[in-house]
Design an enzyme around this catalytic site. Sequence first.
Site, PDB file in Angstrom:
ATOM      1  N   TYR A   1      42.455  37.947  40.781  1.00 52.30           N
ATOM      2  CA  TYR A   1      41.133  37.362  41.074  1.00 52.30           C
ATOM      3  C   TYR A   1      40.756  36.309  40.030  1.00 52.30           C
ATOM      4  O   TYR A   1      40.250  35.235  40.366  1.00 52.30           O
ATOM      5  CB  TYR A   1      40.121  38.503  41.102  1.00 52.30           C
ATOM      6  CG  TYR A   1      38.727  38.148  41.544  1.00 52.30           C
ATOM      7  CD1 TYR A   1      38.404  38.051  42.891  1.00 52.30           C
ATOM      8  CD2 TYR A   1      37.707  37.953  40.615  1.00 52.30           C
ATOM      9  CE1 TYR A   1      37.108  37.757  43.303  1.00 52.30           C
ATOM     10  CE2 TYR A   1      36.407  37.664  41.012  1.00 52.30           C
ATOM     11  CZ  TYR A   1      36.113  37.570  42.367  1.00 52.30           C
ATOM     12  OH  TYR A   1      34.832  37.292  42.765  1.00 52.30           O
TER      13      TYR A   1
ATOM     14  N   GLY B   1      28.283  38.391  54.625  1.00 52.69           N
ATOM     15  CA  GLY B   1      28.346  39.379  53.537  1.00 52.69           C
ATOM     16  C   GLY B   1      27.113  39.329  52.642  1.00 52.69           C
ATOM     17  O   GLY B   1      26.113  38.671  52.968  1.00 52.69           O
TER      18      GLY B   1
ATOM     19  N   PRO C   1      29.216  33.082  39.708  1.00 54.74           N
ATOM     20  CA  PRO C   1      28.350  34.250  39.554  1.00 54.74           C
ATOM     21  C   PRO C   1      28.976  35.274  38.610  1.00 54.74           C
ATOM     22  O   PRO C   1      30.198  35.417  38.548  1.00 54.74           O
ATOM     23  CB  PRO C   1      28.281  34.849  40.976  1.00 54.74           C
ATOM     24  CG  PRO C   1      28.814  33.787  41.884  1.00 54.74           C
ATOM     25  CD  PRO C   1      29.776  32.987  41.058  1.00 54.74           C
TER      26      PRO C   1
ATOM     27  N   ALA D   1      33.958  32.896  50.893  1.00 61.39           N
ATOM     28  CA  ALA D   1      34.823  34.041  51.224  1.00 61.39           C
ATOM     29  C   ALA D   1      35.749  34.346  50.051  1.00 61.39           C
ATOM     30  O   ALA D   1      36.352  33.439  49.473  1.00 61.39           O
ATOM     31  CB  ALA D   1      35.643  33.724  52.468  1.00 61.39           C
TER      32      ALA D   1
ATOM     33  N   GLY E   1      42.147  43.903  34.491  1.00 58.51           N
ATOM     34  CA  GLY E   1      42.310  44.477  35.835  1.00 58.51           C
ATOM     35  C   GLY E   1      42.111  43.482  36.961  1.00 58.51           C
ATOM     36  O   GLY E   1      42.118  43.865  38.135  1.00 58.51           O
ATOM     37  N   GLN E   2      41.961  42.200  36.622  1.00 64.23           N
ATOM     38  CA  GLN E   2      41.735  41.195  37.678  1.00 64.23           C
ATOM     39  C   GLN E   2      42.588  39.940  37.453  1.00 64.23           C
ATOM     40  O   GLN E   2      42.096  38.823  37.580  1.00 64.23           O
ATOM     41  CB  GLN E   2      40.263  40.786  37.717  1.00 64.23           C
ATOM     42  CG  GLN E   2      39.357  41.794  38.398  1.00 64.23           C
ATOM     43  CD  GLN E   2      38.057  41.139  38.850  1.00 64.23           C
ATOM     44  OE1 GLN E   2      37.404  40.481  38.070  1.00 64.23           O
ATOM     45  NE2 GLN E   2      37.693  41.324  40.112  1.00 64.23           N
TER      46      GLN E   2
ATOM     47  N   ILE F   1      37.998  37.962  48.074  1.00 66.90           N
ATOM     48  CA  ILE F   1      38.229  39.416  48.034  1.00 66.90           C
ATOM     49  C   ILE F   1      38.751  39.822  46.663  1.00 66.90           C
ATOM     50  O   ILE F   1      39.271  38.998  45.912  1.00 66.90           O
ATOM     51  CB  ILE F   1      39.253  39.859  49.114  1.00 66.90           C
ATOM     52  CG1 ILE F   1      40.595  39.119  48.933  1.00 66.90           C
ATOM     53  CG2 ILE F   1      38.711  39.638  50.519  1.00 66.90           C
ATOM     54  CD1 ILE F   1      41.712  39.727  49.751  1.00 66.90           C
ATOM     55  N   THR F   2      38.614  41.103  46.367  1.00 69.30           N
ATOM     56  CA  THR F   2      39.222  41.654  45.149  1.00 69.30           C
ATOM     57  C   THR F   2      40.261  42.717  45.532  1.00 69.30           C
ATOM     58  O   THR F   2      40.124  43.384  46.566  1.00 69.30           O
ATOM     59  CB  THR F   2      38.171  42.338  44.243  1.00 69.30           C
ATOM     60  OG1 THR F   2      37.439  43.283  45.024  1.00 69.30           O
ATOM     61  CG2 THR F   2      37.222  41.346  43.627  1.00 69.30           C
TER      62      THR F   2
HETATM   63  N1  CAA Z   1      39.525  46.011  28.000  1.00 69.56           N
HETATM   64  C1  CAA Z   1      40.514  46.689  27.393  1.00 69.56           C
HETATM   65  N2  CAA Z   1      40.967  47.880  27.852  1.00 69.56           N
HETATM   66  C2  CAA Z   1      40.407  48.366  28.958  1.00 69.56           C
HETATM   67  C3  CAA Z   1      39.383  47.699  29.643  1.00 69.56           C
HETATM   68  C4  CAA Z   1      38.945  46.468  29.119  1.00 69.56           C
HETATM   69  N3  CAA Z   1      37.968  45.753  29.713  1.00 69.56           N
HETATM   70  N4  CAA Z   1      39.028  48.421  30.736  1.00 69.56           N
HETATM   71  C5  CAA Z   1      39.830  49.518  30.721  1.00 69.56           C
HETATM   72  N5  CAA Z   1      40.647  49.500  29.645  1.00 69.56           N
HETATM   73  C6  CAA Z   1      41.644  50.475  29.250  1.00 69.56           C
HETATM   74  C7  CAA Z   1      41.088  51.878  29.353  1.00 69.56           C
HETATM   75  O1  CAA Z   1      40.389  52.196  28.173  1.00 69.56           O
HETATM   76  C8  CAA Z   1      42.319  52.709  29.583  1.00 69.56           C
HETATM   77  O2  CAA Z   1      42.967  52.881  28.319  1.00 69.56           O
HETATM   78  P1  CAA Z   1      43.855  54.183  28.035  1.00 69.56           P
HETATM   79  O3  CAA Z   1      44.967  54.175  29.042  1.00 69.56           O
HETATM   80  O4  CAA Z   1      44.265  53.979  26.638  1.00 69.56           O
HETATM   81  O5  CAA Z   1      42.885  55.338  28.228  1.00 69.56           O
HETATM   82  C9  CAA Z   1      43.223  51.798  30.407  1.00 69.56           C
HETATM   83  O6  CAA Z   1      42.736  50.455  30.192  1.00 69.56           O
HETATM   84  C10 CAA Z   1      43.146  52.089  31.897  1.00 69.56           C
HETATM   85  O7  CAA Z   1      41.763  51.979  32.306  1.00 69.56           O
HETATM   86  P2  CAA Z   1      41.228  52.690  33.588  1.00 69.56           P
HETATM   87  O8  CAA Z   1      41.246  54.175  33.404  1.00 69.56           O
HETATM   88  O9  CAA Z   1      39.924  52.078  34.006  1.00 69.56           O
HETATM   89  O10 CAA Z   1      42.403  52.352  34.612  1.00 69.56           O
HETATM   90  P3  CAA Z   1      42.414  52.430  36.157  1.00 69.56           P
HETATM   91  O11 CAA Z   1      43.801  52.107  36.560  1.00 69.56           O
HETATM   92  O12 CAA Z   1      41.759  53.664  36.661  1.00 69.56           O
HETATM   93  O13 CAA Z   1      41.445  51.215  36.591  1.00 69.56           O
HETATM   94  C11 CAA Z   1      40.683  49.040  36.839  1.00 69.56           C
HETATM   95  C12 CAA Z   1      41.717  49.922  36.185  1.00 69.56           C
HETATM   96  C13 CAA Z   1      40.850  49.094  38.376  1.00 69.56           C
HETATM   97  C14 CAA Z   1      40.959  47.621  36.394  1.00 69.56           C
HETATM   98  C15 CAA Z   1      39.250  49.504  36.446  1.00 69.56           C
HETATM   99  O14 CAA Z   1      39.165  49.495  35.063  1.00 69.56           O
HETATM  100  C16 CAA Z   1      38.175  48.589  37.006  1.00 69.56           C
HETATM  101  O15 CAA Z   1      37.762  48.727  38.160  1.00 69.56           O
HETATM  102  N6  CAA Z   1      37.683  47.676  36.173  1.00 69.56           N
HETATM  103  C17 CAA Z   1      36.631  46.718  36.591  1.00 69.56           C
HETATM  104  C18 CAA Z   1      37.247  45.458  37.059  1.00 69.56           C
HETATM  105  C19 CAA Z   1      36.160  44.492  37.400  1.00 69.56           C
HETATM  106  O16 CAA Z   1      35.339  44.104  36.577  1.00 69.56           O
HETATM  107  N7  CAA Z   1      36.136  44.046  38.662  1.00 69.56           N
HETATM  108  C20 CAA Z   1      35.095  43.141  39.093  1.00 69.56           C
HETATM  109  C21 CAA Z   1      34.875  43.348  40.561  1.00 69.56           C
HETATM  110  S1  CAA Z   1      33.427  42.483  41.115  1.00 69.56           S
HETATM  111  C22 CAA Z   1      33.873  40.897  41.075  1.00 69.56           C
HETATM  112  O17 CAA Z   1      34.988  40.536  40.872  1.00 69.56           O
HETATM  113  C23 CAA Z   1      32.782  39.893  41.349  1.00 69.56           C
HETATM  114  C24 CAA Z   1      32.746  38.880  40.297  1.00 69.56           C
HETATM  115  O18 CAA Z   1      33.096  37.762  40.563  1.00 69.56           O
HETATM  116  C25 CAA Z   1      32.191  39.203  38.971  1.00 69.56           C
END
Ligand code: CAA
Length: 247
Positions: free
Chosen positions: A154, A13, A184, A90, A150-151, A92-93
């Site tokens: 994870y 990856g 990271p 390895a 949202g995690q 996943i999210t």
């Molecule tokens: N803090 C507080 N509130 C938050 C927020 C946060 N960080 N992010 C979103 N919200 C709120 C929004 O404002 C929204 O509020 P309202 O309902 O009042 O409007 C509500 O939460 C829903 O937010 P979304 O519209 O984004 O909801 P969704 O269901 O479409 O998506 C999610 C939710 C999937 C978690 C999306 O926000 C997302 O993808 N977030 C990023 C998650 C992330 O950082 N993942 C990392 C992946 S990479 C990785 O993991 C590698 C690593 O090691 C770093």
Amino acid sequence: MIRRTALISGGTGGLGTAMCRALADAGHTVVANDLPSLETQCKEWQAKQRDDGYAFELAFADVTDYDACAAMVEDLQARVGTVEILVNNAGITRDGVFKKMSLERWQTVLDASLGGMFNLTRQVFEGMLEGGWGRVINISSLNGQKGQFGQANYSAAKAGAHGLTMALAQEGARNGVTVNSISPGYIGTEMVMAIPEDVRNSIVAQIPVGRLGEPDEIAHVVRFLTDEKSGFITGANIDINGGQWMH
Ligand code: CAA
């Protein structure tokens, strides 16, 4: 330098490829593990790496499958040699808010991202103790340190990864086996590019360095931790996050 055998899970990856190259550059024999279902694309990856001057071995096993991990390591022992460097990369999210998170999404992430570390490390750790030298590097995450909206799955798995690191570091210390985590932040891999663009942009805005990290910037630290001279670093968690989380 001493040539060691290194096994990197999820080795084909985004982060894995950079790690494979960095450990090969350090003179080690490198084995990239990935899912059996990806065999065709892994072989294409292997051919491309060869074109670029890198000869990597492949080893297939789903890290969620303990018996498959045992069989893979047994095969490697005969084919390549004893694994002395293991990078548990390895992971996943399955992101989503907790109030809607299914048990399946919770379990899948825990099984792959934390369970996989047990399943693989369990196969090689004793050999490292007996051999009097070993390096285990667990790829944790910024989000296992600070939590991430949202995690829940994870963040829990990645926080667990560092707990595992600290416990194993104590068990390995007397035998020359170091165990460390790397956490990271947001690195420009497929996993991060899969975050919706607006959400991703708002995350990048919180990174003091002002950009996503590069896979090579993680691989560089993997190489450093595997060095013969890094034997006094154990149980540590190294942040590589562009200043997004300081503690
Ligand atoms: N803090 C507080 N509130 C938050 C927020 C946060 N960080 N992010 C979103 N919200 C709120 C929004 O404002 C929204 O509020 P309202 O309902 O009042 O409007 C509500 O939460 C829903 O937010 P979304 O519209 O984004 O909801 P969704 O269901 O479409 O998506 C999610 C939710 C999937 C978690 C999306 O926000 C997302 O993808 N977030 C990023 C998650 C992330 O950082 N993942 C990392 C992946 S990479 C990785 O993991 C590698 C690593 O090691 C770093």
